[in-house]
Design an enzyme around this catalytic site. Sequence first.
Site, PDB file in Angstrom:
ATOM      1  N   GLU A 122       0.813  -1.218   0.000  1.00  0.00           N
ATOM      2  CA  GLU A 122       0.000   0.000   0.000  1.00  0.00           C
ATOM      3  C   GLU A 122       0.847   1.268   0.000  1.00  0.00           C
ATOM      4  O   GLU A 122       0.488   2.273  -0.615  1.00  0.00           O
ATOM      5  CB  GLU A 122      -0.950  -0.017   1.196  1.00  0.00           C
ATOM      6  CG  GLU A 122      -2.093  -1.024   1.049  1.00  0.00           C
ATOM      7  CD  GLU A 122      -1.679  -2.461   1.318  1.00  0.00           C
ATOM      8  OE1 GLU A 122      -0.561  -2.670   1.852  1.00  0.00           O
ATOM      9  OE2 GLU A 122      -2.461  -3.379   1.005  1.00  0.00           O
ATOM     10  N   HIS A 152     -10.520  -5.433   8.031  1.00  0.00           N
ATOM     11  CA  HIS A 152     -11.401  -5.219   6.882  1.00  0.00           C
ATOM     12  C   HIS A 152     -12.607  -4.362   7.261  1.00  0.00           C
ATOM     13  O   HIS A 152     -13.593  -4.325   6.534  1.00  0.00           O
ATOM     14  CB  HIS A 152     -11.868  -6.550   6.298  1.00  0.00           C
ATOM     15  CG  HIS A 152     -10.758  -7.358   5.698  1.00  0.00           C
ATOM     16  ND1 HIS A 152      -9.779  -7.925   6.459  1.00  0.00           N
ATOM     17  CD2 HIS A 152     -10.472  -7.685   4.419  1.00  0.00           C
ATOM     18  CE1 HIS A 152      -8.940  -8.587   5.670  1.00  0.00           C
ATOM     19  NE2 HIS A 152      -9.328  -8.450   4.429  1.00  0.00           N
TER      20      HIS A 152
END
Lengths: 112, 347
Positions: B83, B152
């Site tokens: 990321e 998540h």
Amino acid sequence: MAEHTFLLPDLGEGLVEASVLAWLVAPGDTVERNQPLVEVETAKSAVEIPSPHAGTVARLHAAEGATLAVGAPLVTIDAAAGPDAAAGPGIVGTVPDEEPPARRVRLRPPPE
Amino acid sequence: MTTSAPAARGERDGRADGAAPARPAVLTMQQAINRALAEALAEDPRTLVFGEDVGRLGGVFRVTDGLQRRFGEDRVFDTPLAESGIVGLAVGLAMNGWRPVPELQFDGFAYPAVDQIVNQVARMHYRTRGAAPMPVTLRVPSFGGIRAPEHHGESLEALFAHVPGLKVCAPSSPAEAHQLLLQSVRADDPVVYLEPKARYWERGPVPDDGPAPPVGTSRVVRPGRHATLVAWGAMVHRCLQVARLAAEDGVELEVVDLRWLKPIDADGLAASVARTRRAVVVHEAPLTAGLGAEVAALVQERAFRSLAAPVQRVTGFDVPYPAGPLEPKYLPTVDRVLLAVQRVLEF
């Protein structure tokens, strides 16, 4: 004894398929819950899939080397004990239900 | 791919004047975001979409479905699972004139990119005295409500709203998702666009691209006179549920969708509270130092004499989002919101 057919789950996040590298069990074998059943390879990694049930392996649904789509039958197990919750394939998480929420609190309107 | 971006195309709005307005398409939020991305890619050749699985797969939630096929592998592409690298790539592309729209696949995976987001994206324009603007739109599937595993389901809005240089928004409906994304992509400043995963499957009318309210404006999604509920993302839906239940009891709640979490529409909040005299702010994120505190502070600064009761906050708890079946206990329930409404009504 109840038969449970275990479907190939989404092994990563949005992976669509996996190929069978090697079966670690054969029909007729007794398996424990969480015992490795099969080694599969995805676009991300090779992983062992543990058995979701304790019982006897009834049928294998894919030959070694075969590529399976997520959601395709992988193995059928004669479960020894009560049925576990069926594990469905899918995304990470579940689609929320849209049932109207139950309430317990009632409001008293303000004085006009 | 060349290293410098092609020139922008001219006018973006190609609709013919005087055409009869068509009935708006009914889309899911996923489809609405997909359409906005396609429109952004079509209108400006400098726009690029990239991230984990956004290309060939079309995204974990199908949000980028078909975009690579339509716009090619140079403009819609997959990245490694890194990321910080995804956002770092966006920084370099933006410095060379591109308009990157990277995706971080899940909110919890924004944390590895915080260095690039905070130290580079947010302050490059400032650091270069305006020489290097960062027209980056960072899409982050966010918040809870789908009983996902750890990492998540996270609420990042307070974290990013606190960073000077970033704008932050969160849509609540397919129409808002479409409009806010196009607005974010067209902005020359970096925008963190938080997509409420729990509302991805909601269907609703999505009007064609057109004039949008300015950045930093909220929207009254249901008018009412007894109290104001302030929310964003999926909690707007929860507040509308609460408002319908309250109406059964004769209580008329106004629901304000904040839309922009930075800048916050302080004037819009004050105007609503001037009508209702009471406010309850509802968010999924933990209570302490959450954005609800900012909303409460703005309301008392701007509308102190209107207030008949202290602003109430209904939030998640000061724990990580619980995974799986415990999640509904963490998220604000209709009863918790109704109790807060009762407190402001009876103060």
